[in-house]
Write a protein that holds these residues in place. Structure first.
Motif, mmCIF file in Angstrom:
data_model
loop_
_atom_site.group_PDB
_atom_site.id
_atom_site.type_symbol
_atom_site.label_atom_id
_atom_site.label_comp_id
_atom_site.label_asym_id
_atom_site.label_seq_id
_atom_site.Cartn_x
_atom_site.Cartn_y
_atom_site.Cartn_z
ATOM 1 N N ASN A 42 0.815 -1.222 0.000
ATOM 2 C CA ASN A 42 0.000 0.000 0.000
ATOM 3 C C ASN A 42 0.847 1.270 0.000
ATOM 4 O OD1 ASN A 42 -2.559 1.235 -0.118
ATOM 5 N ND2 ASN A 42 -2.540 1.621 2.093
ATOM 6 N N THR A 43 2.000 1.203 -0.636
ATOM 7 C CA THR A 43 2.844 2.385 -0.797
ATOM 8 C C THR A 43 3.701 2.203 -2.040
ATOM 9 O OG1 THR A 43 4.550 3.764 0.246
ATOM 10 C CG2 THR A 43 4.667 1.403 0.661
ATOM 11 N N TRP A 44 3.988 3.309 -2.721
ATOM 12 C CA TRP A 44 4.810 3.234 -3.928
ATOM 13 C C TRP A 44 6.271 2.971 -3.606
ATOM 14 C CZ3 TRP A 44 2.320 2.722 -8.354
ATOM 15 C CH2 TRP A 44 1.041 3.284 -8.494
ATOM 16 N N TRP A 45 6.696 3.427 -2.416
ATOM 17 C CA TRP A 45 8.124 3.308 -2.071
ATOM 18 C C TRP A 45 8.280 3.227 -0.572
ATOM 19 C CZ3 TRP A 45 12.405 2.389 -4.874
ATOM 20 C CH2 TRP A 45 13.648 2.561 -4.230
ATOM 21 N N THR A 46 9.213 2.412 -0.132
ATOM 22 C CA THR A 46 9.594 2.358 1.273
ATOM 23 C C THR A 46 11.108 2.199 1.339
ATOM 24 O OG1 THR A 46 9.312 1.172 3.375
ATOM 25 C CG2 THR A 46 9.226 -0.148 1.361
ATOM 26 N N TRP A 47 11.713 2.805 2.338
ATOM 27 C CA TRP A 47 13.182 2.771 2.412
ATOM 28 C C TRP A 47 13.653 1.456 3.026
ATOM 29 C CZ3 TRP A 47 15.723 5.919 -0.538
ATOM 30 C CH2 TRP A 47 15.120 7.128 -0.905
ATOM 31 N N ASP A 48 13.239 0.388 2.388
ATOM 32 C CA ASP A 48 13.670 -0.953 2.722
ATOM 33 C C ASP A 48 15.143 -1.121 2.312
ATOM 34 O OD1 ASP A 48 12.779 -3.961 3.177
ATOM 35 O OD2 ASP A 48 13.909 -3.907 1.292
ATOM 36 N N PRO A 49 15.929 -1.936 3.028
ATOM 37 C CA PRO A 49 17.349 -2.100 2.676
ATOM 38 C C PRO A 49 17.591 -2.458 1.214
ATOM 39 C CG PRO A 49 16.938 -3.085 4.804
ATOM 40 C CD PRO A 49 15.603 -2.652 4.280
ATOM 41 N N ARG A 50 16.821 -3.411 0.679
ATOM 42 C CA ARG A 50 17.068 -3.808 -0.709
ATOM 43 C C ARG A 50 16.694 -2.698 -1.670
ATOM 44 N NH1 ARG A 50 16.075 -9.705 -2.940
ATOM 45 N NH2 ARG A 50 18.085 -9.859 -1.887
ATOM 46 N N LEU A 51 15.577 -2.034 -1.427
ATOM 47 C CA LEU A 51 15.157 -0.950 -2.318
ATOM 48 C C LEU A 51 16.154 0.202 -2.263
ATOM 49 C CD1 LEU A 51 12.526 -2.661 -2.031
ATOM 50 C CD2 LEU A 51 11.256 -0.520 -2.224
ATOM 51 N N SER A 52 16.607 0.530 -1.058
ATOM 52 C CA SER A 52 17.538 1.651 -0.896
ATOM 53 C C SER A 52 18.869 1.376 -1.585
ATOM 54 C CB SER A 52 17.761 1.934 0.594
ATOM 55 O OG SER A 52 16.535 2.242 1.243
ATOM 56 N N THR A 53 19.418 0.174 -1.372
ATOM 57 C CA THR A 53 20.698 -0.159 -2.000
ATOM 58 C C THR A 53 20.564 -0.259 -3.520
ATOM 59 O OG1 THR A 53 20.230 -2.511 -1.536
ATOM 60 C CG2 THR A 53 21.670 -1.344 0.012
ATOM 61 N N ALA A 54 19.409 -0.721 -4.005
ATOM 62 C CA ALA A 54 19.183 -0.798 -5.453
ATOM 63 C C ALA A 54 19.114 0.597 -6.069
ATOM 64 C CB ALA A 54 17.906 -1.569 -5.752
ATOM 65 N N LEU A 55 18.468 1.523 -5.361
ATOM 66 C CA LEU A 55 18.387 2.897 -5.861
ATOM 67 C C LEU A 55 19.771 3.536 -5.899
ATOM 68 C CD1 LEU A 55 16.590 5.242 -6.812
ATOM 69 C CD2 LEU A 55 16.358 5.919 -4.400
ATOM 70 N N PHE A 114 22.369 -9.450 -1.172
ATOM 71 C CA PHE A 114 22.267 -10.060 0.156
ATOM 72 C C PHE A 114 21.543 -9.175 1.179
ATOM 73 C CE2 PHE A 114 26.079 -12.230 -1.573
ATOM 74 C CZ PHE A 114 25.629 -13.542 -1.459
ATOM 75 N N SER A 115 21.092 -7.992 0.780
ATOM 76 C CA SER A 115 20.497 -7.055 1.734
ATOM 77 C C SER A 115 19.267 -7.615 2.432
ATOM 78 C CB SER A 115 20.147 -5.746 1.025
ATOM 79 O OG SER A 115 19.264 -5.989 -0.056
ATOM 80 N N ALA A 116 18.425 -8.365 1.686
ATOM 81 C CA ALA A 116 17.204 -8.920 2.283
ATOM 82 C C ALA A 116 17.519 -10.004 3.303
ATOM 83 C CB ALA A 116 16.291 -9.468 1.191
ATOM 84 N N ARG A 117 18.735 -10.570 3.235
ATOM 85 C CA ARG A 117 19.149 -11.604 4.179
ATOM 86 C C ARG A 117 19.963 -11.025 5.336
ATOM 87 N NH1 ARG A 117 19.165 -13.186 -0.964
ATOM 88 N NH2 ARG A 117 18.390 -15.245 -1.577
ATOM 89 N N MET A 118 20.669 -9.915 5.070
ATOM 90 C CA MET A 118 21.546 -9.327 6.086
ATOM 91 C C MET A 118 20.776 -8.496 7.101
ATOM 92 S SD MET A 118 24.628 -8.188 3.503
ATOM 93 C CE MET A 118 25.414 -7.126 4.713
ATOM 94 N N PHE A 148 14.622 -17.056 -3.465
ATOM 95 C CA PHE A 148 15.387 -18.293 -3.384
ATOM 96 C C PHE A 148 16.253 -18.272 -2.130
ATOM 97 C CE2 PHE A 148 14.661 -17.543 -7.936
ATOM 98 C CZ PHE A 148 13.909 -18.673 -8.211
ATOM 99 N N ALA A 149 15.607 -18.144 -1.003
ATOM 100 C CA ALA A 149 16.316 -18.131 0.266
ATOM 101 C C ALA A 149 16.560 -19.563 0.733
ATOM 102 C CB ALA A 149 15.515 -17.351 1.313
ATOM 103 N N SER A 150 17.157 -19.666 1.925
ATOM 104 C CA SER A 150 17.443 -20.998 2.457
ATOM 105 C C SER A 150 16.162 -21.752 2.749
ATOM 106 C CB SER A 150 18.289 -20.874 3.728
ATOM 107 O OG SER A 150 17.639 -20.049 4.677
ATOM 108 N N GLN A 151 15.109 -21.019 3.121
ATOM 109 C CA GLN A 151 13.808 -21.621 3.315
ATOM 110 C C GLN A 151 12.989 -21.463 2.045
ATOM 111 O OE1 GLN A 151 12.242 -19.596 6.751
ATOM 112 N NE2 GLN A 151 13.514 -20.742 8.175
ATOM 113 N N SER A 152 11.933 -22.230 1.919
ATOM 114 C CA SER A 152 11.118 -22.210 0.718
ATOM 115 C C SER A 152 10.493 -20.843 0.506
ATOM 116 C CB SER A 152 10.018 -23.269 0.809
ATOM 117 O OG SER A 152 9.126 -23.168 -0.280
ATOM 118 N N GLY A 153 10.463 -20.400 -0.734
ATOM 119 C CA GLY A 153 9.858 -19.117 -1.051
ATOM 120 C C GLY A 153 8.360 -19.190 -1.170
ATOM 121 N N GLY A 154 7.775 -20.398 -1.042
ATOM 122 C CA GLY A 154 6.327 -20.520 -1.060
ATOM 123 C C GLY A 154 5.717 -20.481 -2.439
ATOM 124 N N LEU A 155 6.498 -20.709 -3.493
ATOM 125 C CA LEU A 155 5.981 -20.661 -4.852
ATOM 126 C C LEU A 155 5.417 -22.016 -5.256
ATOM 127 C CD1 LEU A 155 8.750 -18.633 -6.735
ATOM 128 C CD2 LEU A 155 6.514 -17.809 -5.995
#
Length: 221
Positions: free
Chosen positions: A102-115, A157-161, A170-177
């Protein structure tokens, strides 16, 4: 003839991928049809990282091979395609985030590092196009291409760190796909990989021809 095979294969692969995305893959229960952006967003992000790895490798070879123009052109081609794919990944990610979070952008670690990564490589292209010229400029761009790569593993690795709301597929646990979804992911990755290869090779040739024409023009003067 050989140069026409890859674009034709790419076109066929992209058409097949569209079938898998919109017909074969089931509709996700929570997000519905919007979730299918995932099959475009993920390949864009992954192949952008691969392109930036190409910039890194090409930049190293520029320094090792004493400003070899072919490797410099390769780094430039990878950077151009990588910035395009990364920009599209950010856009499609925002469209997906609007429905998921419910937001266009959030300063999530992965999003921030990608930007940050997008801005760094966009700056790399601006430096290349500044018209400074000469061997020193080529070396400066090569050094920047190497340093810029430091952000690439950070993005991956930001989403894991750190704590992140961005899913690690594709994390160590199942991604639920579901199996159909997983197949569609790999089909889309393959199709976008062919498109990325086609664009990089095309731009590599064009950049090399442009450099050759510039050299001929200078000799003529």
């Amino acid at each position: 003839m050989c140069r026409a095979i890859l674009p034709l294969a790419t076109t066929a692969a992209m058409l097949v991928a569209q079938y898998f995305i919109w017909v074969y893959a089931p509709e996700e229960m929570t997000m519905g049809l919007v979730q299918k952006i995932f099959y475009i967003h993920l390949p864009l992000a992954w192949w952008a990282l691969v392109c930036f790895a190409g910039v890194f490798a090409g930049s190293i070879m520029v320094l090792v091979r004493n400003n070899h123009p072919a490797w410099d052109a390769f780094a430039a081609a990878c950077a151009e395609v990588g910035v395009l794919l990364c920009g599209l990944a950010l856009v499609t990610g925002s469209l997906w985030a609007r429905s998921a979070w419910n937001t266009w952008w959030t300063w999530d670690p992965r999003l921030s590092t990608a930007l940050v990564m997008w801005f760094v490589y966009a700056g790399y292209l601006i430096l290349r196009g500044s018209g400074l010229g000469g061997a020193s400029s080529t070396r400066i761009c090569a050094v920047l291409g190497i340093i810029a790569f430091l952000d690439v593993p950070l993005v991956f690795f930001s989403a894991r760190m750190w704590r992140s709301i961005h899913p690690a597929v594709f994390a160590s646990q199942s991604g639920g796909l579901e199996p159909e979804m997983l197949v569609t992911v790999f089909v889309s990755l393959a199709a976008w990989g062919l498109l990325t290869l086609t664009l990089v090779l095309a731009r590599w040739r064009i950049v090399r021809y442009q450099a050759l024409m510039d050299e001929i023009t200078l000799l003529g003067h």
